[in-house]
Write an enzyme that holds these catalytic residues in place. Structure first.
Site, PDB file in Angstrom:
ATOM      1  N   ARG A 109       0.442 -11.460   5.614  1.00  0.00           N
ATOM      2  CA  ARG A 109       1.891 -11.690   5.475  1.00  0.00           C
ATOM      3  C   ARG A 109       2.684 -11.186   6.673  1.00  0.00           C
ATOM      4  O   ARG A 109       3.879 -11.480   6.797  1.00  0.00           O
ATOM      5  CB  ARG A 109       2.394 -11.004   4.196  1.00  0.00           C
ATOM      6  CG  ARG A 109       1.663 -11.490   2.946  1.00  0.00           C
ATOM      7  CD  ARG A 109       2.192 -10.815   1.704  1.00  0.00           C
ATOM      8  NE  ARG A 109       1.308 -11.034   0.575  1.00  0.00           N
ATOM      9  CZ  ARG A 109       1.504 -10.543  -0.635  1.00  0.00           C
ATOM     10  NH1 ARG A 109       2.567  -9.786  -0.880  1.00  0.00           N
ATOM     11  NH2 ARG A 109       0.649 -10.777  -1.611  1.00  0.00           N
ATOM     12  N   PRO A 148       0.830  -1.204   0.000  1.00  0.00           N
ATOM     13  CA  PRO A 148       0.000   0.000   0.000  1.00  0.00           C
ATOM     14  C   PRO A 148       0.864   1.254   0.000  1.00  0.00           C
ATOM     15  O   PRO A 148       1.803   1.367   0.783  1.00  0.00           O
ATOM     16  CB  PRO A 148      -0.795  -0.128   1.306  1.00  0.00           C
ATOM     17  CG  PRO A 148      -0.844  -1.595   1.577  1.00  0.00           C
ATOM     18  CD  PRO A 148       0.476  -2.116   1.099  1.00  0.00           C
ATOM     19  N   GLU A 149       0.550   2.180  -0.899  1.00  0.00           N
ATOM     20  CA  GLU A 149       1.319   3.409  -0.993  1.00  0.00           C
ATOM     21  C   GLU A 149       0.548   4.554  -0.344  1.00  0.00           C
ATOM     22  O   GLU A 149      -0.507   4.349   0.251  1.00  0.00           O
ATOM     23  CB  GLU A 149       1.658   3.698  -2.451  1.00  0.00           C
ATOM     24  CG  GLU A 149       2.624   2.670  -3.040  1.00  0.00           C
ATOM     25  CD  GLU A 149       3.288   3.145  -4.320  1.00  0.00           C
ATOM     26  OE1 GLU A 149       3.266   4.363  -4.592  1.00  0.00           O
ATOM     27  OE2 GLU A 149       3.849   2.304  -5.041  1.00  0.00           O
TER      28      GLU A 149
END
Length: 270
Positions: free
Chosen positions: A109, A2-3
Site C-alpha cells: 500500500r 503494525p503496532e
C-alpha cells in the site's frame, strides 16, 4: 497498522541477520513510499557496517558505523522479508549483506516511509522530538499519566493514543490494557484516579510484552520478517470480539472513538 509489538518483533528479527554485518548493496526500486526515499540512501548505506538496531515508538532504526541511521516506518502493510525466493513488485527497498543475506522491504500500500538521519540529530528529528516516554521504559509511570491527564476531559482511550503522552501505543493494545485495568475507555482522563493509573501502567507493559513474546498480532497483512505469523491475536480479551462474552459473561461492546473502534466490557470496566 503494525503496532509497537509488531515493530519490536520486526526489529529483533532484523537484528538477528543485520547486526554487525556490512551492507554490500542497496537497491531502491521506486522513487517513494509515503514520501520519497532519501536521494543518498544507497550511497550512505553501501559499505556501511550495521552497528545496531533499535525501536522508537512505531519506528525501526538501523544504526550504522557512519553515524547515520536509517529510520523506517511500516505504515499500513509494510514488512521486511528475509532471504525471499524472489524479489516481488512490492519489494521497494532491497539490502544485501556481505555474508549473502537479502532483506526486502515489502509495502503493497506504500504508506510506510524510510528516512536517513544523522545520529546526533535523532532526538531532535521532527517525528521524535515531541514523543512521550516509551511504554516499556522507566519513563511511563502512573505519576506521568496523572500529570498529563490533569484537567483533561477527553476520554482516557484517546489520551493514551496521543503519542505526545505515550510513544507507540496503538488501538489494539490500549483496548486490551484498559480492559485488564478495569477502566472504562470513555472515562474522562482527568477523572481517573491515581490507584487506577497504578493498575493501568503494569497492564500496558504486560500486554505489550506478551504480544512481543507471541510474535505480534496478525491482522490482515502483518507477518514477521521470517514469514511467520504472530499469534497474540488469539489471546485478545476484548479487541475485535464485539458480542462475544467477556469473562464475566456480559457481551463485549463496541463504540467508535476518534474514528477507531473501541472494544470493552460495560460491567468490568468503570
Amino acid at each position: 497498522m503494525p503496532e509497537l509489538p509488531e515493530v519490536e518483533t520486526t526489529v529483533r528479527g532484523l537484528a538477528s541477520i543485520l547486526a554487525g554485518e556490512t551492507i554490500s548493496r542497496v537497491s531502491v526500486r521506486r522513487a517513494d513510499l509515503r514520501r520519497p526515499f532519501p536521494p543518498d540512501l544507497a550511497q550512505a548505506l553501501t559499505g556501511a557496517r550495521v552497528s545496531g538496531l533499535s525501536r522508537r515508538a512505531k519506528y525501526g532504526l538501523i544504526h550504522t558505523d557512519r553515524a547515520r541511521t536509517m529510520v523506517f516506518h511500516l505504515g499500513m502493510s509494510g514488512r521486511w522479508r528475509i532471504d525471499p525466493d524472489e524479489i516481488g513488485k512490492h519489494d521497494h527497498l532491497v539490502l544485501e549483506t556481505g555474508n549473502g543475506h537479502v532483506l526486502a522491504l515489502n509495502d503493497a500500500r506504500r504508506f510506510g516511509s524510510v528516512d536517513l538521519v544523522d545520529d546526533d540529530a535523532l532526538d531532535a528529528w521532527a517525528p521524535f522530538a515531541a514523543l512521550g516516554p516509551e511504554p516499556l521504559g522507566p519513563g511511563l509511570t502512573a505519576q506521568h499519566l496523572a500529570r498529563a491527564f490533569v484537567g483533561r476531559i477527553a476520554a482516557i482511550k484517546l489520551m493514551l493514543l496521543d503519542q505526545r503522552i505515550v510513544a507507540g501505543l496503538g488501538n489494539i493494545y490500549v483496548c486490551e490494557a484498559l480492559h485488564r485495568a478495569r477502566i472504562h475507555p470513555e472515562r474522562e482522563a482527568g477523572t481517573v484516579s491515581l490507584p487506577a493509573l497504578k493498575r493501568l501502567v503494569p497492564e500496558i507493559r504486560a500486554v505489550l510484552e506478551e504480544s512481543i513474546a507471541a510474535g505480534g498480532s496478525t491482522l490482515r497483512d502483518y507477518a514477521r520478517p521470517d514469514g511467520e505469523l504472530g499469534y497474540f491475536a488469539k489471546d485478545f480479551l476484548v479487541y475485535g470480539r464485539e458480542g462475544d462474552p467477556c469473562a464475566c459473561g456480559r457481551p463485549v461492546a463496541r463504540v467508535v472513538q476518534g474514528g477507531r473502534s473501541t472494544f470493552f466490557c460495560s460491567v468490568c470496566q468503570k
